[in-house]
Design a protein around this motif. Sequence first.
Motif, mmCIF file in Angstrom:
data_model
loop_
_atom_site.group_PDB
_atom_site.id
_atom_site.type_symbol
_atom_site.label_atom_id
_atom_site.label_comp_id
_atom_site.label_asym_id
_atom_site.label_seq_id
_atom_site.Cartn_x
_atom_site.Cartn_y
_atom_site.Cartn_z
ATOM 1 N N PRO A 97 0.648 -1.383 -0.008
ATOM 2 C CA PRO A 97 -0.196 0.108 -0.102
ATOM 3 C C PRO A 97 0.741 1.259 -0.020
ATOM 4 C CG PRO A 97 -0.811 -1.562 1.589
ATOM 5 C CD PRO A 97 0.603 -2.105 1.126
ATOM 6 N N GLY A 98 1.950 1.191 0.318
ATOM 7 C CA GLY A 98 2.956 2.278 0.367
ATOM 8 C C GLY A 98 3.880 2.235 -0.576
ATOM 9 N N HIS A 99 3.685 1.589 -1.708
ATOM 10 C CA HIS A 99 4.567 1.489 -3.030
ATOM 11 C C HIS A 99 4.529 3.081 -3.783
ATOM 12 C CE1 HIS A 99 6.320 0.150 -6.571
ATOM 13 N NE2 HIS A 99 6.704 -1.055 -6.017
ATOM 14 N N ARG A 100 5.489 3.705 -3.375
ATOM 15 C CA ARG A 100 5.419 5.165 -3.975
ATOM 16 C C ARG A 100 5.382 4.979 -5.426
ATOM 17 N NH1 ARG A 100 10.022 7.448 0.039
ATOM 18 N NH2 ARG A 100 11.220 7.186 -2.094
ATOM 19 N N PRO A 101 6.327 4.328 -6.210
ATOM 20 C CA PRO A 101 6.261 4.490 -7.555
ATOM 21 C C PRO A 101 4.982 4.265 -8.215
ATOM 22 C CG PRO A 101 8.232 3.221 -7.156
ATOM 23 C CD PRO A 101 7.477 3.579 -5.779
ATOM 24 N N ALA A 102 4.208 3.047 -7.539
ATOM 25 C CA ALA A 102 2.972 2.614 -8.054
ATOM 26 C C ALA A 102 1.790 3.954 -7.832
ATOM 27 C CB ALA A 102 2.256 1.439 -7.459
ATOM 28 N N LEU A 103 2.026 4.717 -6.570
ATOM 29 C CA LEU A 103 1.068 5.755 -6.294
ATOM 30 C C LEU A 103 1.249 6.792 -7.337
ATOM 31 C CD1 LEU A 103 1.359 5.866 -2.412
ATOM 32 C CD2 LEU A 103 -0.754 5.387 -3.798
ATOM 33 N N ALA A 104 2.694 7.131 -7.679
ATOM 34 C CA ALA A 104 2.901 8.031 -8.621
ATOM 35 C C ALA A 104 2.190 8.022 -9.843
ATOM 36 C CB ALA A 104 4.278 8.652 -8.493
ATOM 37 N N ILE A 113 -6.865 10.052 -17.460
ATOM 38 C CA ILE A 113 -8.346 9.656 -17.568
ATOM 39 C C ILE A 113 -9.145 10.769 -17.162
ATOM 40 C CG2 ILE A 113 -7.720 7.115 -17.662
ATOM 41 C CD1 ILE A 113 -9.069 6.728 -14.845
ATOM 42 N N GLY A 114 -8.718 11.740 -16.579
ATOM 43 C CA GLY A 114 -9.495 12.657 -16.079
ATOM 44 C C GLY A 114 -10.230 12.673 -14.638
ATOM 45 N N ASP A 115 -9.491 11.840 -14.013
ATOM 46 C CA ASP A 115 -9.733 11.884 -12.663
ATOM 47 C C ASP A 115 -8.820 12.636 -11.680
ATOM 48 O OD1 ASP A 115 -10.813 11.231 -10.068
ATOM 49 O OD2 ASP A 115 -10.798 9.182 -10.271
ATOM 50 N N ILE A 116 -8.810 13.936 -11.657
ATOM 51 C CA ILE A 116 -8.061 14.737 -11.004
ATOM 52 C C ILE A 116 -8.172 14.577 -9.510
ATOM 53 C CG2 ILE A 116 -6.878 17.223 -10.906
ATOM 54 C CD1 ILE A 116 -6.876 15.807 -13.650
ATOM 55 N N GLU A 117 -9.402 14.537 -8.920
ATOM 56 C CA GLU A 117 -9.201 14.478 -7.618
ATOM 57 C C GLU A 117 -8.529 13.070 -7.073
ATOM 58 O OE1 GLU A 117 -9.681 14.835 -3.610
ATOM 59 O OE2 GLU A 117 -10.086 16.466 -5.301
ATOM 60 N N ALA A 118 -8.779 12.217 -7.710
ATOM 61 C CA ALA A 118 -7.823 10.771 -7.498
ATOM 62 C C ALA A 118 -6.497 11.075 -7.650
ATOM 63 C CB ALA A 118 -8.329 9.656 -8.297
ATOM 64 N N ALA A 119 -6.043 11.872 -8.512
ATOM 65 C CA ALA A 119 -4.521 12.106 -8.747
ATOM 66 C C ALA A 119 -4.148 12.937 -7.394
ATOM 67 C CB ALA A 119 -4.237 12.812 -10.130
ATOM 68 N N HIS A 120 -4.771 13.883 -7.181
ATOM 69 C CA HIS A 120 -4.658 14.879 -6.050
ATOM 70 C C HIS A 120 -4.694 14.009 -4.587
ATOM 71 C CE1 HIS A 120 -4.560 19.068 -7.292
ATOM 72 N NE2 HIS A 120 -5.119 18.362 -8.168
ATOM 73 N N ARG A 121 -5.426 12.966 -4.607
ATOM 74 C CA ARG A 121 -5.449 12.196 -3.507
ATOM 75 C C ARG A 121 -4.274 11.380 -3.309
ATOM 76 N NH1 ARG A 121 -10.119 9.954 -4.170
ATOM 77 N NH2 ARG A 121 -9.382 8.132 -5.241
ATOM 78 N N ASN A 122 -3.591 10.703 -4.639
ATOM 79 C CA ASN A 122 -2.664 10.076 -4.554
ATOM 80 C C ASN A 122 -1.530 10.992 -4.117
ATOM 81 O OD1 ASN A 122 -4.112 7.856 -5.525
ATOM 82 N ND2 ASN A 122 -2.454 7.012 -6.860
ATOM 83 N N LEU A 123 -1.514 12.186 -4.599
ATOM 84 C CA LEU A 123 -0.198 13.189 -4.299
ATOM 85 C C LEU A 123 -0.239 13.448 -2.552
ATOM 86 C CD1 LEU A 123 2.028 14.943 -4.957
ATOM 87 C CD2 LEU A 123 0.298 16.834 -5.499
ATOM 88 N N ARG A 124 -1.468 13.329 -1.968
ATOM 89 C CA ARG A 124 -1.591 13.675 -0.718
ATOM 90 C C ARG A 124 -0.927 12.409 0.105
ATOM 91 N NH1 ARG A 124 -6.649 15.905 -2.129
ATOM 92 N NH2 ARG A 124 -7.632 13.979 -1.449
ATOM 93 N N TYR A 125 -1.147 11.242 -0.192
ATOM 94 C CA TYR A 125 -0.631 9.948 0.202
ATOM 95 C C TYR A 125 1.009 10.161 -0.012
ATOM 96 C CZ TYR A 125 -5.201 7.787 0.217
ATOM 97 O OH TYR A 125 -6.471 7.330 0.373
ATOM 98 N N LEU A 126 1.367 10.441 -1.096
ATOM 99 C CA LEU A 126 2.866 10.710 -1.234
ATOM 100 C C LEU A 126 3.595 11.657 -0.440
ATOM 101 C CD1 LEU A 126 3.148 10.186 -5.147
ATOM 102 C CD2 LEU A 126 4.257 8.809 -3.625
ATOM 103 N N ASN A 127 2.729 12.870 -0.061
ATOM 104 C CA ASN A 127 3.270 13.977 0.803
ATOM 105 C C ASN A 127 3.638 13.067 2.260
ATOM 106 O OD1 ASN A 127 3.440 16.145 -0.882
ATOM 107 N ND2 ASN A 127 1.280 16.670 -0.627
ATOM 108 N N LEU A 128 2.724 12.288 2.534
ATOM 109 C CA LEU A 128 2.737 11.792 3.856
ATOM 110 C C LEU A 128 3.803 10.601 3.775
ATOM 111 C CD1 LEU A 128 -1.068 11.207 4.747
ATOM 112 C CD2 LEU A 128 0.368 12.918 5.583
ATOM 113 N N ASP A 155 1.396 25.697 -2.487
ATOM 114 C CA ASP A 155 2.532 26.130 -3.372
ATOM 115 C C ASP A 155 3.504 25.077 -3.588
ATOM 116 O OD1 ASP A 155 2.412 29.476 -2.132
ATOM 117 O OD2 ASP A 155 1.379 28.546 -3.758
ATOM 118 N N LYS A 156 3.724 24.439 -2.644
ATOM 119 C CA LYS A 156 4.883 23.360 -2.579
ATOM 120 C C LYS A 156 4.231 22.026 -2.328
ATOM 121 C CE LYS A 156 8.569 26.032 -1.015
ATOM 122 N NZ LYS A 156 9.872 26.052 -0.427
ATOM 123 N N PRO A 157 4.993 20.850 -3.078
ATOM 124 C CA PRO A 157 4.298 19.448 -2.814
ATOM 125 C C PRO A 157 4.340 18.878 -1.405
ATOM 126 C CG PRO A 157 6.270 19.528 -3.984
ATOM 127 C CD PRO A 157 6.004 20.975 -3.768
#
Length: 157
Positions: A97-104, A113-128, A155-157
């Motif tokens: 579940p914490g596989h960073r390359p797969a999340l990115a 595919i246009g699911d921007i909210e899901a992409a933002h969610r993955n970025l939030r997981y990566l931030n953690l 402003d920053k990731p």
Amino acid sequence: MKRSRHCLRAAVLLAGLTLASSAAAADIPPATELPDLAPIRAQIYAGEFTAAAAELQALSTTVQHADLYNLLGYSLRKLGRHDEAGRWYREALHFDPGHRPALAYQGELFIAIGDIEAAHRNLRYLNLLCTGPSCIERDELHAALTLAGHPPPQDKP
């Protein structure tokens, strides 16, 4: 006030991620030993995604490993086979579940595919997951979102 709300959101997200990871830990199947993927990685770096995907799919019948599934998802995404790619990213994250390359890379698929909210969610997981100032996976997904015209709110990731 704004900072405390941000900290609270981060704490809630981290708690949810921790609970999901620990709840899923009992269900995560053990990975098998990963063979040397260097030749397949070379194919991917050379843009030979069809050949790489075929070899990875053949391996997936006997090998269970998040790295293999992630590379298969990446190769299929590059071929425009988004549904199949999504399946393999989910499989990679099932095993780790914490596989960073797969999340990115899954985040990049979500952008495609246009699911921007899901992409933002993955970025939030990566931030953690990314604890240092430099994190390739987080930085690449942040850049992909920005390039697609959907930068994260901060402003920053």
